[in-house]
Each structure stands twice: as C-alpha cells, then as structure tokens.
Motif scaffolding. Structure first.
Motif, PDB file in Angstrom:
ATOM      1  N   GLU A 162      77.776  47.424  47.336  1.00  0.00           N
ATOM      2  CA  GLU A 162      78.117  48.597  46.531  1.00  0.00           C
ATOM      3  C   GLU A 162      79.281  49.392  47.123  1.00  0.00           C
ATOM      4  N   VAL A 163      79.643  49.125  48.373  1.00  0.00           N
ATOM      5  CA  VAL A 163      80.739  49.842  49.028  1.00  0.00           C
ATOM      6  C   VAL A 163      82.092  49.196  48.719  1.00  0.00           C
ATOM      7  N   ARG A 164      82.119  47.899  48.575  1.00  0.00           N
ATOM      8  CA  ARG A 164      83.381  47.164  48.428  1.00  0.00           C
ATOM      9  C   ARG A 164      84.236  47.622  47.242  1.00  0.00           C
ATOM     10  N   PRO A 165      83.688  47.819  46.037  1.00  0.00           N
ATOM     11  CA  PRO A 165      84.537  48.242  44.916  1.00  0.00           C
ATOM     12  C   PRO A 165      85.232  49.584  45.158  1.00  0.00           C
ATOM     13  N   GLY A 166      84.561  50.489  45.848  1.00  0.00           N
ATOM     14  CA  GLY A 166      85.184  51.769  46.159  1.00  0.00           C
ATOM     15  C   GLY A 166      86.379  51.596  47.061  1.00  0.00           C
ATOM     16  N   ILE A 167      86.231  50.789  48.098  1.00  0.00           N
ATOM     17  CA  ILE A 167      87.327  50.567  49.038  1.00  0.00           C
ATOM     18  C   ILE A 167      88.498  49.877  48.350  1.00  0.00           C
ATOM     19  N   ASN A 195      88.097  54.293  44.935  1.00  0.00           N
ATOM     20  CA  ASN A 195      88.490  55.471  45.709  1.00  0.00           C
ATOM     21  C   ASN A 195      89.955  55.828  45.459  1.00  0.00           C
ATOM     22  N   ALA A 196      90.795  54.809  45.340  1.00  0.00           N
ATOM     23  CA  ALA A 196      92.211  55.033  45.065  1.00  0.00           C
ATOM     24  C   ALA A 196      92.427  55.566  43.656  1.00  0.00           C
ATOM     25  N   VAL A 197      91.677  55.032  42.686  1.00  0.00           N
ATOM     26  CA  VAL A 197      91.781  55.518  41.308  1.00  0.00           C
ATOM     27  C   VAL A 197      91.495  57.013  41.259  1.00  0.00           C
ATOM     28  N   ARG A 198      90.467  57.426  41.969  1.00  0.00           N
ATOM     29  CA  ARG A 198      90.074  58.838  41.989  1.00  0.00           C
ATOM     30  C   ARG A 198      91.143  59.688  42.703  1.00  0.00           C
ATOM     31  N   LEU A 199      91.618  59.226  43.841  1.00  0.00           N
ATOM     32  CA  LEU A 199      92.579  59.990  44.622  1.00  0.00           C
ATOM     33  C   LEU A 199      93.923  60.106  43.897  1.00  0.00           C
ATOM     34  N   GLY A 220      94.359  59.921  40.701  1.00  0.00           N
ATOM     35  CA  GLY A 220      94.203  60.492  39.368  1.00  0.00           C
ATOM     36  C   GLY A 220      94.542  59.519  38.266  1.00  0.00           C
ATOM     37  N   LEU A 221      94.123  58.261  38.428  1.00  0.00           N
ATOM     38  CA  LEU A 221      94.469  57.220  37.460  1.00  0.00           C
ATOM     39  C   LEU A 221      93.477  57.094  36.318  1.00  0.00           C
ATOM     40  N   GLY A 222      92.406  57.870  36.336  1.00  0.00           N
ATOM     41  CA  GLY A 222      91.511  57.890  35.176  1.00  0.00           C
ATOM     42  C   GLY A 222      90.181  57.224  35.399  1.00  0.00           C
ATOM     43  N   VAL A 223      89.891  56.208  34.613  1.00  0.00           N
ATOM     44  CA  VAL A 223      88.572  55.599  34.586  1.00  0.00           C
ATOM     45  C   VAL A 223      88.637  54.169  35.084  1.00  0.00           C
ATOM     46  N   THR A 224      87.709  53.782  35.941  1.00  0.00           N
ATOM     47  CA  THR A 224      87.603  52.422  36.417  1.00  0.00           C
ATOM     48  C   THR A 224      86.873  51.568  35.404  1.00  0.00           C
ATOM     49  N   ALA A 225      86.858  50.263  35.638  1.00  0.00           N
ATOM     50  CA  ALA A 225      86.178  49.352  34.710  1.00  0.00           C
ATOM     51  C   ALA A 225      84.700  49.644  34.657  1.00  0.00           C
ATOM     52  N   GLY A 226      84.149  50.178  35.743  1.00  0.00           N
ATOM     53  CA  GLY A 226      82.706  50.399  35.798  1.00  0.00           C
ATOM     54  C   GLY A 226      82.274  51.771  35.308  1.00  0.00           C
ATOM     55  N   GLY A 227      83.227  52.638  34.918  1.00  0.00           N
ATOM     56  CA  GLY A 227      82.832  53.952  34.450  1.00  0.00           C
ATOM     57  C   GLY A 227      83.784  55.031  34.930  1.00  0.00           C
ATOM     58  N   THR A 228      83.281  56.247  35.026  1.00  0.00           N
ATOM     59  CA  THR A 228      84.131  57.378  35.407  1.00  0.00           C
ATOM     60  C   THR A 228      84.493  57.313  36.871  1.00  0.00           C
ATOM     61  N   ALA A 229      85.759  57.542  37.171  1.00  0.00           N
ATOM     62  CA  ALA A 229      86.210  57.532  38.567  1.00  0.00           C
ATOM     63  C   ALA A 229      85.732  58.766  39.293  1.00  0.00           C
TER      64      ALA A 229
END
Length: 307
Positions: free
Chosen positions: A283-288, A292-296, A298-307
């Motif tokens: 569960e940690v790997r997708p964030g790394i 985490n970059a999408v959120r930082l 400000g790129l919006g929404v990841t494939a798995g849901g809200t960033a």
C-alpha cells in the motif's frame, strides 16, 4: 533570461491516470543551442562517478524515453553561474521543450540565489510568464548556505509564489574525484540547513533531494517534523538506500517520499528494478511512485481516487 521575445508558457497536460509513475528528478544538461551549463571536467567526473551511458539527451529525447515508459517527469537545470563562472542553460528553452511534450514533462525553474534581487525578479518571471511548476537549487554547486539570512527574501518570494522547491542534499556526485572536489563544498548540502528555511517559511514546500547520506537521520527527522518538507529518492540505486529511510518510508514518511532517479545519471529501468526488491508495504508503493507527487504538484486525481 528574458531576451525580449515572447516565451512559451507551459500548461500541464499530464493524464495522471495514464502514467504509472512521476519521476521528480530529471536533469536537462544541454539546451536547444547545444550549451552545457556545467564545465567539461565536472561533466566528465560525474559521468565516471555514475557510469552514465547517455549523458546529455535533448529535451525531446527525454520526453520520448519517459513516454515509452508511461511515466511523467519533472525536468530542470541548475543556474550556478556565479559559482561556476559559466552561463546557465536557457530556462526558456527548457520550458518550451516541456510545453511541446506536456503530456509527460513538467518543468521546474532555477535561479542563482547569489544574484540577490535579480534572482527574485527572475523567479517571479519564470513562475508567472513561463509557468514553471517548481524550482531547483543545488546549494553545493551554487555555492551558498540556504540558511543564511541573505537568502531570506528569495525564500519569502518563493513562499508567496507557492511552488515546491527541490534542494540537493547529501553526498555530491558533481566534482567527485576531482582535486578538492572542484571547490564544491559538501557542508552546504546538509539537510539541517533546510530545517531553518522550512521553519521560517512554513508555506514553502521543500523537497530534500536524494537519500541525504551521511545525514539521513537528520533528513528523516526534518521530513517527519515539518509538514512542508518531503524527500525524493533520486541519485542512489534503491539497493543502497539507508535502512532508516526504507523503514520510515513504510510508516511515518509514507506520504512524504517521492520517486526520483537523477536521470540521465540513473535510468528509471535500473531504479525501478532495485525498488521492487525493497521491503516496502504494497500500500506504500503507489504513493511513492505517483500519488504523493500528484498531491504535491497539484495535478488533480490519481487513477485510484482523490489525490
């Protein structure tokens, strides 16, 4: 710098659902005019240190590589003109290249902090006119102490702009093996110097680039303590990551750690192969790798849901 012509302005078109990862640390070493920002001996020494095969790919070549890997990449150069006595690569060229490859490339700007008010004006130009999505600094190569009060006005301006800033930390490949390390001083890359910047400018997102050897415990502590501080994992093969960094990436730093390679010095293929062998929770790997970059950024929404 602004040459009077109308520069290209970057607009991001990265489909975060379509990419598997975002590489937060990619160098463009040569601009559209064939100019290389670093002196030849430093380039040769760093190539030897990292055993890099393709040292100066063009911006379009970088885009081609990352597009083929279904990855996006943050691309930058470093303005070290005062310290190196050499003109920097063109930020305008870099942004224009990212603009024509905006499905996979994200430009960060760079200014020379030792230029004082000129650096502040140029940072604002790069953000407002060019649309850069962050800034890159290398305190050792640029020859400055980021905690020095003289640079406070620049950090205050960047805090107001609100874009993330990547600072090199830890060991330096640049100048490695040369007499005196080519005058490059490692002390400026101690992450503790950034703790002061982060404390004084709490709305400035700071990314400490690389595992911060030999100061990894300090970097872990700062990233844990300061909400505005992150760590990118570039510059080292994951097989050589300090154990404390891997352990804390599994828990308290799970949302603060970012995939990065240091391309072209390290390729994504090599990095990802070693990363797969780290003892990290699934569960940690997708964030790394991406979230985490999408959120930082400000790129919006990841494939798995809200960033």
């Amino acid at each position: 710098m602004d040459n009077g012509s109308t520069p290209a302005r970057y607009e991001c078109a990265v489909d975060v659902g379509a990419v598997t990862a975002i590489d937060m640390h990619v160098h463009l070493e040569v601009d559209d005019h064939g100019h290389v920002a670093m002196p030849d001996d430093i380039m040769e020494a760093s190539s030897k240190y990292f055993k890099a095969a393709e040292r100066t790919p063009s911006i379009d070549r970088i885009a081609e590589i990352y597009r083929g890997q279904q990855m996006a990449a943050v691309v930058f150069t470093v303005d070290a003109s005062t310290q190196m006595g050499r003109e920097p690569n063109s930020i305008d060229d870099l942004v224009a290249g990212c603009a024509r490859n905006n499905d996979v490339l994200i430009p960060f700007g760079s200014v020379d902090p030792r230029k004082g008010a000129e650096a502040i004006t140029e940072a604002r130009r790069q953000a407002d006119r060019l649309g850069v999505r962050g800034f890159k600094f290398h305190p050792s190569v640029q020859g400055f102490d980021p905690s020095d009060e003289a640079f406070g006005p620049l950090w205050a301006e960047l805090e107001q702009i609100g874009l993330p800033c990547i600072f090199h930390t830890g060991q330096n490949g640049m100048g490695a093996g040369l007499p005196g390390g080519r005058g490059i001083k490692l002390k400026y890359s101690n992450p503790l110097l950034l703790d002061e910047v982060a404390a004084d400018h709490p709305n400035l997102p700071i990314i400490m680039a690389h595992p911060s050897v030999p100061w990894q415990d300090e970097a872990n502590s700062i990233a844990t303590h300061k909400a505005n501080v992150y760590i990118d994992l570039s510059g080292w093969s994951p097989r050589y990551f300090p154990e404390s960094l891997v352990r804390q990436s599994n828990n308290v730093l799970a949302r603060k750690v970012l995939f990065g390679t240091d391309f072209p010095l390290i390729t994504a293929e090599k990095w990802m192969k070693a990363f797969a062998e780290l003892p990290l929770k699934d569960e940690v790997r997708p964030g790394i790798l991406k979230d985490n970059a999408v959120r930082l950024l400000g790129l919006g929404v990841t494939a798995g849901g809200t960033a």
